[in-house]
Design a protein around this motif. Structure first.
Motif, PDB file in Angstrom:
ATOM      1  N   LEU A  97       0.469  -0.945  -0.514  1.00 38.92           N
ATOM      2  CA  LEU A  97       0.036   0.154   0.177  1.00 38.92           C
ATOM      3  C   LEU A  97       1.160   1.394  -0.322  1.00 38.92           C
ATOM      4  CD1 LEU A  97      -2.275   1.671   0.212  1.00 38.92           C
ATOM      5  CD2 LEU A  97      -2.295   1.041   2.718  1.00 38.92           C
ATOM      6  N   PHE A  98       1.138   2.038  -1.155  1.00 38.72           N
ATOM      7  CA  PHE A  98       1.230   3.452  -0.695  1.00 38.72           C
ATOM      8  C   PHE A  98       0.479   4.443  -1.463  1.00 38.72           C
ATOM      9  CE2 PHE A  98       4.467   0.452  -3.619  1.00 38.72           C
ATOM     10  CZ  PHE A  98       5.689   1.061  -2.545  1.00 38.72           C
ATOM     11  N   THR A  99       0.144   5.579  -0.262  1.00 34.76           N
ATOM     12  CA  THR A  99      -0.405   6.721  -0.094  1.00 34.76           C
ATOM     13  C   THR A  99       0.132   7.348  -0.173  1.00 34.76           C
ATOM     14  OG1 THR A  99       0.188   6.549   2.508  1.00 34.76           O
ATOM     15  CG2 THR A  99      -1.380   5.442   2.237  1.00 34.76           C
ATOM     16  N   PRO A 100      -1.315   8.950  -0.445  1.00 30.46           N
ATOM     17  CA  PRO A 100      -1.207  10.683  -0.375  1.00 30.46           C
ATOM     18  C   PRO A 100      -1.203  10.398   0.654  1.00 30.46           C
ATOM     19  CG  PRO A 100      -3.176   9.766  -1.431  1.00 30.46           C
ATOM     20  CD  PRO A 100      -2.441   8.677  -0.743  1.00 30.46           C
ATOM     21  N   ASP A 101      -0.634  11.885   0.651  1.00 29.80           N
ATOM     22  CA  ASP A 101      -1.032  13.127   1.746  1.00 29.80           C
ATOM     23  C   ASP A 101      -0.608  12.533   3.627  1.00 29.80           C
ATOM     24  OD1 ASP A 101      -1.716  14.577   0.083  1.00 29.80           O
ATOM     25  OD2 ASP A 101      -4.144  13.890  -0.467  1.00 29.80           O
ATOM     26  N   GLU A 102       0.143  11.693   3.790  1.00 27.42           N
ATOM     27  CA  GLU A 102       0.342  11.180   4.733  1.00 27.42           C
ATOM     28  C   GLU A 102       1.333  12.893   5.742  1.00 27.42           C
ATOM     29  OE1 GLU A 102       3.207  10.398   8.186  1.00 27.42           O
ATOM     30  OE2 GLU A 102       3.685  10.754   6.622  1.00 27.42           O
ATOM     31  N   GLU A 103       1.664  13.428   5.319  1.00 30.48           N
ATOM     32  CA  GLU A 103       2.352  14.682   5.676  1.00 30.48           C
ATOM     33  C   GLU A 103       1.543  16.046   5.897  1.00 30.48           C
ATOM     34  OE1 GLU A 103       5.579  14.633   6.842  1.00 30.48           O
ATOM     35  OE2 GLU A 103       6.549  13.220   5.449  1.00 30.48           O
ATOM     36  N   ILE A 104       0.302  15.530   5.357  1.00 31.07           N
ATOM     37  CA  ILE A 104      -0.613  16.677   5.636  1.00 31.07           C
ATOM     38  C   ILE A 104      -2.040  15.897   6.792  1.00 31.07           C
ATOM     39  CG2 ILE A 104       0.064  17.967   4.276  1.00 31.07           C
ATOM     40  CD1 ILE A 104      -2.531  17.181   2.360  1.00 31.07           C
ATOM     41  N   GLY A 105      -1.546  14.760   7.574  1.00 33.59           N
ATOM     42  CA  GLY A 105      -2.542  14.044   8.163  1.00 33.59           C
ATOM     43  C   GLY A 105      -3.569  13.518   7.373  1.00 33.59           C
TER      44      GLY A 105
END
Length: 419
Positions: free
Chosen positions: A180-188
């Motif tokens: 699983l590769f996710t977007p937008d982790e850095e903005i919670g």
């Protein structure tokens, strides 16, 4: 394949992959309402899908929200839990991720690293204690004008290389392995739209930690707070005794925050904090956005009550002004879930040991996708990816530490089948 044979693998592609991935700008944007918050994150997602398909992983795909899913099918006759490995594609908005130029400093010998595109950016041996463990390693940095992107493209490269090696070495026995590769982790917002039914995993590991050998089962619990100040706007030429500037009231509230405690600048280890991240407004109305953090969830209410008491005290000095205070839950300490599943950490620790390192159990002064995944029903600790000095121009990672992370992934997959 025995643990010795896994550790004997030497044909790594992780460094080459990493250097390619960091050149793709995937910076997320907290002000954007879309998912992903920036369309450019899909550029990396599309590349990863192409590479997974080329490895023979036939179900690799990216959905409309920018999440990449893939399955390495089981090659075991046993009934083995399905294990997911997860990393995030976005980089932090705190520093530019555009036109990253990765540089490899071969055979590091303890010197300070002066980055060529801005000689004022120096990665000093004296200021980065983990450089003492890197003698003889190949250190990868950016060139001085951007962050590097090891957070978390190191994790992505490690999972991709481990996937390649699992497909190449069927003698490494494992159950179904999910990616699983996710977007937008850095903005919670990293798992806001993750489809766990589609993923269909029993347990997971994020590859998003720091120092080689570390595994983390504890994060902050986190809330966000918005303090809105309503002042009194009057033409400045006729403002005497009438104007009450929301901007100045907001500034007074920030000035009144504790400085020797409850602040990121004055806390460490398991101390919590209240941190203003953004202020905006006019004379009539101003907003301050805060993040509130503590390893003990019950302490969040204490910190929020203290913050509101400060705001109330300051606003009381302006009788015609008012405020509103809104708190939203962001994520919770994953330890509350992971303690119910001790085998996940036990296997992670043994995998690190089998990969030739001394395993170190840590807590994080932050959060990961694993925090929210754990509370969504997918227990998920965090394994090291090897990066250091995240979110800034001094970010660096060791090629050899990334290789150790690849071996750790292989051992995790093997151990779940073995046990």
């Amino acid at each position: 394949m025995s643990k010795f044979e896994i550790n004997n693998i030497s044909d790594f592609s992780v460094s080459e992959r990493f250097q390619r991935y960091v050149q793709i700008d995937t910076q997320s944007d907290a002000s954007s309402p879309t998912c992903p918050s920036t369309e450019k994150q899909k550029n990396l997602g599309n590349l990863l899908v192409e590479e997974l398909l080329a490895l023979g992983i036939s179900d690799a795909a990216m959905d409309e929200n920018g999440y990449v899913y893939a399955t390495i099918p089981s090659n075991s006759t046993k009934k083995v839990p399905t294990i997911c490995f997860c990393s995030h594609m976005d980089t932090s908005p705190d520093s530019s991720g555009k036109d990253v130029k990765p540089l490899v400093h071969h055979d590091y010998q303890g010197q300070d690293l002066v980055l060529p595109d801005d000689n004022s950016i120096i990665i000093k041996y004296s200021e980065h204690p983990d450089l003492a463990n890197q003698i003889g390693h190949n250190i990868i940095t950016a060139s001085g004008t951007t962050l590097l992107g090891a957070d978390d493209k190191a994790g992505i490269a490690e999972i991709m290389d481990a996937a390649r090696l699992l497909m190449k070495h069927p003698e490494i026995k494992h159950g179904d392995i999910k990616i699983l590769f996710t977007p937008d982790e850095e903005i919670g917002r990293g798992v806001d739209k993750a489809d766990l039914k589609r993923l269909a995993a029993d347990y997971a590991y994020t590859m998003d930690g720091e120092k080689a050998g570390t595994i983390e089962d504890e994060t902050f619990s986190a809330d966000g707070a918005t303090l809105t100040i309503h002042g009194v706007s009057v033409h400045p030429g006729f403002a005497k005794g009438k104007m009450q500037s929301a901007i100045k009231i907001a500034s007074a509230i920030i000035e009144a925050l504790p400085q020797d405690r409850l602040s990121p600048e004055s806390t460490n280890k398991k101390d919590g904090f209240v941190h203003p991240t953004n202020i905006s407004g006019t004379v009539e109305k101003a907003e301050i956005h805060f993040i509130i953090r503590d390893h003990l969830t019950v302490n969040l209410v204490k910190h929020e009550s203290e913050l509101e008491a400060i705001a109330k005290s300051v606003v009381a000095q302006y009788p015609n002004s008012s405020y509103t205070f809104e708190v939203k839950e962001q994520y919770r300490n994953m330890k509350e879930i992971l303690d119910q599943y001790p085998q996940i950490m036990e296997i992670g620790i043994e995998a690190i040991t089998r990969a030739g390192m001394k395993a170190e159990r840590r807590s994080i002064r932050g959060g990961t996708d694993g925090s929210r995944l754990s509370f969504m029903g997918l227990p998920c600790p965090n394994i090291f990816a090897g990066g250091h000095a995240f979110h800034g121009k001094q970010e660096w990672v060791s090629e050899q530490d990334m290789q150790k992370a690849v071996l750790t992934i292989l051992h995790v997959a093997s151990l779940w089948e073995e046990k």
